[in-house]
Design an enzyme around this catalytic site. Structure first.
Site, PDB file in Angstrom:
ATOM      1  N   GLU A  73      10.616  32.547  63.246  1.00  0.00           N
ATOM      2  CA  GLU A  73       9.550  32.180  62.309  1.00  0.00           C
ATOM      3  C   GLU A  73       9.769  30.817  61.651  1.00  0.00           C
ATOM      4  OE1 GLU A  73       9.029  35.288  59.428  1.00  0.00           O
ATOM      5  OE2 GLU A  73       8.672  36.840  60.921  1.00  0.00           O
ATOM      6  N   GLU A 100       8.934  41.869  65.825  1.00  0.00           N
ATOM      7  CA  GLU A 100       8.940  42.461  64.481  1.00  0.00           C
ATOM      8  C   GLU A 100       7.577  43.060  64.200  1.00  0.00           C
ATOM      9  OE1 GLU A 100      10.056  40.136  61.044  1.00  0.00           O
ATOM     10  OE2 GLU A 100      11.744  39.220  62.093  1.00  0.00           O
TER      11      GLU A 100
HETATM   12  O1  IFM Z   1      12.239  40.531  56.425  1.00  0.00           O
HETATM   13  C1  IFM Z   1      11.386  39.637  57.043  1.00  0.00           C
HETATM   14  C2  IFM Z   1      12.055  39.000  58.248  1.00  0.00           C
HETATM   15  O2  IFM Z   1      13.252  38.385  57.905  1.00  0.00           O
HETATM   16  C3  IFM Z   1      11.143  37.967  58.863  1.00  0.00           C
HETATM   17  N1  IFM Z   1       9.853  38.533  59.135  1.00  0.00           N
HETATM   18  C4  IFM Z   1       9.198  39.259  58.082  1.00  0.00           C
HETATM   19  C5  IFM Z   1      10.140  40.323  57.522  1.00  0.00           C
HETATM   20  C6  IFM Z   1       9.442  41.120  56.408  1.00  0.00           C
HETATM   21  O3  IFM Z   1       9.119  40.268  55.355  1.00  0.00           O
END
Ligand code: IFM
Length: 447
Positions: A171, A354
């Site tokens: 990200e 994710e």
């Molecule tokens: O915890 C974070 C992660 O580190 C990166 N993506 C979003 C998640 C939830 O906020």
């Protein structure tokens, strides 16, 4: 949201099921075995930076308890684990000397995962830049491209005989925007659009150099990047808000995507970003990736805000269900994101790296949590993935965020995303109802 079906929406045979965490959110042990400080250790120690005043110093103590965590994943039948490697554990100064014990940790973890039938998928950078590099300008310093490529080489040289799946950055737009443009994340620069675009460009460049280095070490490696992709919508009607959403989409989604997949900068930001781009940079940035890791939680809502980054800022989402983070629950945005990749970026192979929900989990006396909302959220997002696959998108797997409750950046320990509850006082892990549901869900899909 729809209720949970008895059996979930079918996903194709061979679909890769697993989970994701990141090093700074679970490992703890920040002083152990030669690890140096990261920018998050320093940022979190500043009064007021973290909502509950905590630091990632202990987190889930995964550094010492990892065998139990691997055993939990095996119990759930998981087949893949995307973890991150902590740069300050491997190269405490960020460059030069390699810290043997730091690398050993990931070496042992890799062996244990393989032994458990779980595919290790390391991500080289999940925001924990060595503070020593921040002291040299961090992502504001163009030299970071070389530092990151060297670090990638060090890790791949050690694990590459057993690890075939690699991710570079997690990200990048989040860390560039929240940490460099704003002050919400480390390193808390608050440098506005200039700092954001500069960080984004240097991340793209560093990634390009690291990908080339990884490819040289492992011609058969499956190489990817991980992006937070969120359809951007205006919070309010009107042309100014529509245009603000378009600019934010360019900043959040398109700079990383267009950079690596097309060797381009979105036209709307070309002038502002051009200041940092030297001849040959875009060729260095473009790379034929083997897969894109998609992190998805919700759509993003934005409003025109003169003086904000690209004259825009986060605005209110429409009324509707929210997660404990305050994010709208909008599973269809995931299908939309995957369709965007199909239609505008050549339909790349995708892994959902994710997806998950922070819930106000309440534990009973035995630490058990009946987290039905999490099950509903996950099932609904899996249905969105299945729908995208039916429409021709190439999604090979799904990694839940997250196996464990963990340290949620500026929110500290007060947001819980895990399938497994962590008692931060004792370190005790207690699977939630969603863990059992996930185990059954995985078992429904032929391996
Ligand atoms: O915890 C974070 C992660 O580190 C990166 N993506 C979003 C998640 C939830 O906020």
């Amino acid at each position: 949201m729809a209720g949970p079906a008895r059996a979930g929406v079918p996903l194709p045979p061979g679909f890769l099921w697993g989970a994701s965490p990141s090093a700074p959110q679970i490992e703890g042990a920040v002083d152990a075995d030669g690890r140096a400080a990261s920018i998050w250790d320093v940022f979190a120690s500043q009064p007021g930076a973290i909502a509950d005043g905590s630091t990632p110093g202990t987190a889930c103590d995964h550094y010492h308890r990892w065998p139990a965590d691997v055993a939990l994943m095996r119990r759930a039948g998981m087949r893949a684990y995307r973890f991150s490697v902590a740069w300050p554990r491997v190269q405490p100064a960020g460059r030069g000397a390699v810290n043997g014990p730091g690398l050993d940790f990931y070496d042992h973890l890799t062996d244990a995962l393989l032994e458990a039938g779980i595919r290790p998928m390391p991500c080289l950078y999940h925001w924990d830049l060595p503070q020593a590099l921040q002291d040299r300008g961090g992502w504001m310093n163009r030299d970071i491209a070389g530092w990151f490529a060297d670090y990638a080489q060090v890790v791949a040289a050690r694990l590459g005989d057993r690890v075939g799946d690699w991710f570079t950055l997690n990200e990048p737009s989040v860390s560039a925007i929240l940490g460099h443009g704003m002050t919400l994340h480390a390193p808390g620069l608050g440098g506005g659009a200039d700092a954001t675009l500069k960080a984004l460009h240097h991340q793209n460049l560093a990634q390009g150099d690291a990908l080339a280095a990884l490819r040289a070490i492992g011609p058969a490696f499956r190489l990817g990047t991980i992006l937070s992709l969120q359809p951007v919508r205006p919070s309010h009607p009107g042309e100014e808000h529509r245009a603000a959403a378009e600019r934010w989409d360019a900043l959040w989604n398109r700079v990383p995507l267009d950079g690596v997949l097309r060797g381009e900068v979105p036209g709307i930001l070309a002038e502002a970003m051009g200041r940092w781009i030297l001849e040959g940079d875009l060729e260095r940035i473009r790379f034929p990736l083997d897969r894109i890791g998609v992190n998805y939680y919700s759509r993003l809502y934005v409003e025109a805000r003169p003086g904000g980054l690209v004259d825009a800022g986060f605005g209110p989402a429409p009324a509707g269900p929210r997660t404990d983070m305050g994010w709208p629950i909008e599973a269809h945005g995931l299908t939309e994101t995957l369709e965007d990749l199909r239609d505008n970026y050549g339909n790349p192979d995708v892994l959902i790296t994710e997806n998950g929900i922070a819930c106000d989990d309440r534990a009973d006396g035995a630490g058990r949590v009946d987290d039905r909302l999490r099950i509903l959220y996950l099932e609904e997002h899996l249905a969105a993935v299945a729908q995208a696959i039916q429409k021709g998108c190439r999604v090979g797997g799904y990694l839940a965020w997250s196996l464990l409750d963990n340290w949620e950046w500026q929110e500290g320990y007060r947001r819980r995303f895990g399938l497994v509850r962590v008692d931060y006082r004792t370190g005790r892990r207690t699977p939630k109802a969603s863990f059992d549901w996930y185990r059954r869900r995985i078992a429904e899909t032929p391996a």
